[in-house]
Motif scaffolding. Sequence first.
Motif, PDB file in Angstrom:
ATOM      1  N   GLN A 198      23.753  42.225  28.998  1.00 34.13           N
ATOM      2  CA  GLN A 198      24.472  40.962  28.874  1.00 34.13           C
ATOM      3  C   GLN A 198      25.982  41.121  28.993  1.00 34.13           C
ATOM      4  N   ASP A 199      26.495  42.269  28.695  1.00 38.30           N
ATOM      5  CA  ASP A 199      27.942  42.490  28.705  1.00 38.30           C
ATOM      6  C   ASP A 199      28.512  42.246  30.105  1.00 38.30           C
ATOM      7  N   ARG A 200      29.573  41.454  30.204  1.00 41.20           N
ATOM      8  CA  ARG A 200      30.152  41.075  31.486  1.00 41.20           C
ATOM      9  C   ARG A 200      31.459  41.803  31.789  1.00 41.20           C
ATOM     10  N   SER A 201      31.819  42.767  30.970  1.00 43.30           N
ATOM     11  CA  SER A 201      33.139  43.386  31.124  1.00 43.30           C
ATOM     12  C   SER A 201      33.316  44.080  32.471  1.00 43.30           C
ATOM     13  N   ILE A 202      32.289  44.757  32.951  1.00 41.98           N
ATOM     14  CA  ILE A 202      32.399  45.444  34.240  1.00 41.98           C
ATOM     15  C   ILE A 202      32.594  44.432  35.359  1.00 41.98           C
ATOM     16  N   ASP A 203      31.847  43.337  35.331  1.00 40.06           N
ATOM     17  CA  ASP A 203      31.982  42.300  36.357  1.00 40.06           C
ATOM     18  C   ASP A 203      33.386  41.700  36.352  1.00 40.06           C
ATOM     19  N   VAL A 204      33.928  41.484  35.156  1.00 40.94           N
ATOM     20  CA  VAL A 204      35.281  40.927  35.057  1.00 40.94           C
ATOM     21  C   VAL A 204      36.289  41.881  35.674  1.00 40.94           C
ATOM     22  N   ARG A 205      36.148  43.172  35.377  1.00 35.00           N
ATOM     23  CA  ARG A 205      37.108  44.142  35.901  1.00 35.00           C
ATOM     24  C   ARG A 205      37.000  44.273  37.417  1.00 35.00           C
ATOM     25  N   VAL A 206      35.789  44.266  37.930  1.00 33.03           N
ATOM     26  CA  VAL A 206      35.623  44.330  39.385  1.00 33.03           C
ATOM     27  C   VAL A 206      36.304  43.133  40.041  1.00 33.03           C
ATOM     28  N   SER A 207      36.144  41.951  39.454  1.00 36.79           N
ATOM     29  CA  SER A 207      36.756  40.746  40.028  1.00 36.79           C
ATOM     30  C   SER A 207      38.272  40.824  40.004  1.00 36.79           C
ATOM     31  N   ARG A 208      38.831  41.539  39.040  1.00 34.47           N
ATOM     32  CA  ARG A 208      40.285  41.708  38.965  1.00 34.47           C
ATOM     33  C   ARG A 208      40.771  42.785  39.937  1.00 34.47           C
ATOM     34  N   ILE A 209      39.957  43.805  40.145  1.00 35.99           N
ATOM     35  CA  ILE A 209      40.358  44.913  41.021  1.00 35.99           C
ATOM     36  C   ILE A 209      40.337  44.501  42.486  1.00 35.99           C
ATOM     37  N   ARG A 210      39.336  43.736  42.878  1.00 35.61           N
ATOM     38  CA  ARG A 210      39.139  43.424  44.299  1.00 35.61           C
ATOM     39  C   ARG A 210      40.398  42.918  45.000  1.00 35.61           C
ATOM     40  N   PRO A 211      41.047  41.848  44.508  1.00 39.33           N
ATOM     41  CA  PRO A 211      42.239  41.378  45.238  1.00 39.33           C
ATOM     42  C   PRO A 211      43.384  42.384  45.212  1.00 39.33           C
ATOM     43  N   LYS A 212      43.418  43.229  44.199  1.00 36.67           N
ATOM     44  CA  LYS A 212      44.500  44.206  44.101  1.00 36.67           C
ATOM     45  C   LYS A 212      44.384  45.293  45.165  1.00 36.67           C
ATOM     46  N   ILE A 213      43.150  45.571  45.619  1.00 40.58           N
ATOM     47  CA  ILE A 213      42.964  46.601  46.642  1.00 40.58           C
ATOM     48  C   ILE A 213      42.717  45.986  48.017  1.00 40.58           C
ATOM     49  N   GLY A 214      43.080  44.699  48.145  1.00 44.64           N
ATOM     50  CA  GLY A 214      42.975  44.037  49.438  1.00 44.64           C
ATOM     51  C   GLY A 214      41.593  43.566  49.802  1.00 44.64           C
ATOM     52  N   ASP A 215      40.704  43.462  48.820  1.00 45.84           N
ATOM     53  CA  ASP A 215      39.332  43.022  49.076  1.00 45.84           C
ATOM     54  C   ASP A 215      39.237  41.509  48.907  1.00 45.84           C
ATOM     55  N   ASP A 216      38.453  40.872  49.743  1.00 52.95           N
ATOM     56  CA  ASP A 216      38.225  39.437  49.652  1.00 52.95           C
ATOM     57  C   ASP A 216      37.266  39.171  48.489  1.00 52.95           C
ATOM     58  N   PRO A 217      37.722  38.472  47.435  1.00 54.55           N
ATOM     59  CA  PRO A 217      36.844  38.223  46.287  1.00 54.55           C
ATOM     60  C   PRO A 217      35.566  37.478  46.638  1.00 54.55           C
ATOM     61  N   HIS A 218      35.617  36.646  47.713  1.00 57.47           N
ATOM     62  CA  HIS A 218      34.460  35.832  48.083  1.00 57.47           C
ATOM     63  C   HIS A 218      33.514  36.569  49.033  1.00 57.47           C
ATOM     64  N   GLN A 219      34.075  37.435  49.871  1.00 53.25           N
ATOM     65  CA  GLN A 219      33.263  38.243  50.785  1.00 53.25           C
ATOM     66  C   GLN A 219      33.773  39.687  50.755  1.00 53.25           C
ATOM     67  N   PRO A 220      33.550  40.357  49.642  1.00 53.53           N
ATOM     68  CA  PRO A 220      34.109  41.706  49.479  1.00 53.53           C
ATOM     69  C   PRO A 220      33.525  42.701  50.475  1.00 53.53           C
ATOM     70  N   GLN A 221      34.394  43.534  51.013  1.00 53.53           N
ATOM     71  CA  GLN A 221      33.970  44.565  51.947  1.00 53.53           C
ATOM     72  C   GLN A 221      34.135  45.966  51.367  1.00 53.53           C
ATOM     73  N   ARG A 222      34.996  46.109  50.361  1.00 52.82           N
ATOM     74  CA  ARG A 222      35.279  47.440  49.829  1.00 52.82           C
ATOM     75  C   ARG A 222      34.440  47.743  48.587  1.00 52.82           C
ATOM     76  N   ILE A 223      34.363  46.815  47.663  1.00 48.67           N
ATOM     77  CA  ILE A 223      33.495  46.963  46.488  1.00 48.67           C
ATOM     78  C   ILE A 223      32.424  45.888  46.580  1.00 48.67           C
ATOM     79  N   LYS A 224      31.232  46.289  46.951  1.00 50.68           N
ATOM     80  CA  LYS A 224      30.141  45.342  47.159  1.00 50.68           C
ATOM     81  C   LYS A 224      29.250  45.251  45.927  1.00 50.68           C
ATOM     82  N   THR A 225      28.821  44.054  45.633  1.00 45.34           N
ATOM     83  CA  THR A 225      27.855  43.841  44.565  1.00 45.34           C
ATOM     84  C   THR A 225      26.450  44.035  45.127  1.00 45.34           C
ATOM     85  N   VAL A 226      25.686  44.892  44.495  1.00 48.65           N
ATOM     86  CA  VAL A 226      24.303  45.111  44.895  1.00 48.65           C
ATOM     87  C   VAL A 226      23.429  44.391  43.866  1.00 48.65           C
ATOM     88  N   ARG A 227      22.851  43.312  44.274  1.00 47.04           N
ATOM     89  CA  ARG A 227      22.135  42.425  43.358  1.00 47.04           C
ATOM     90  C   ARG A 227      21.092  43.170  42.523  1.00 47.04           C
TER      91      ARG A 227
END
Length: 237
Positions: A198-227
């Motif tokens: 249930q903990d969402r901390s990792i998801d929150v951090r990934v969402s913060r990191i993505r734009p900082k490393i030039g990744d598109d938050p809506h269609q990420p290419q560098r850090i991909k979520t694997v469902r």
Amino acid sequence: MDNITTANEHILIIEDDERLAALTREYLEGNGFRVSVEHDGANGVERILSLRPDLVILDLMLPGEDGLSICRRVRHQYPGPILMLTARTDDMDQVLGLEMGADDYVPKPVPPRVLLARMRALLRRADGSENTEQEETRLEFRDLVVDSSTREAWLNGERIDLTSAEFDLLWLLASHAGRVLTREEIFSALRGIRYDGQDRSIDVRVSRIRPKIGDDPHQPQRIKTVRSKGYLFVREV
């Protein structure tokens, strides 16, 4: 008393419950830390920036100014780890704390040994002592460079503003580029605890990191979520 070795690290406790703060201070001093205490949130920002402690234990609910506001205001000026104390049942408090830049959180009341373990993990990562000489310390992915020896990352030659916890997660993912890391693996590596599902901390951090490393938050290419599994850092974007 736990038998641990510290370098006499300085801890700042910002907690309005004077009895709890005193007990925490006594326990930490008994384990070799130097401890300062502040009870009024209105003085929190000034105390953090003037004392520059090795770690801050920050209560969420404070008189004068709450912990979320304090964390947000100091985050870009104070590079050390911030451990936030939150209400046990309020998931949103935990998410907001992470979004404001907290490095970890623990629910109140927290057993002293648990608090100490979380602190030690944050301090080890902050000074880079978890890295071994055999490990590669610099990773390059075209325009992105991540260096664990300096705990810094650059995008197109520009230094990226990352919190300590964000860097830890970025380094973990980047150092396993090309492999899916499950949330269980990430939690075990970064927080030393089992993932409760249930903990969402990792998801929150990934969402913060993505734009900082030039990744598109809506269609990420560098850090991909694997469902239903976790995250994949793509080696070649």
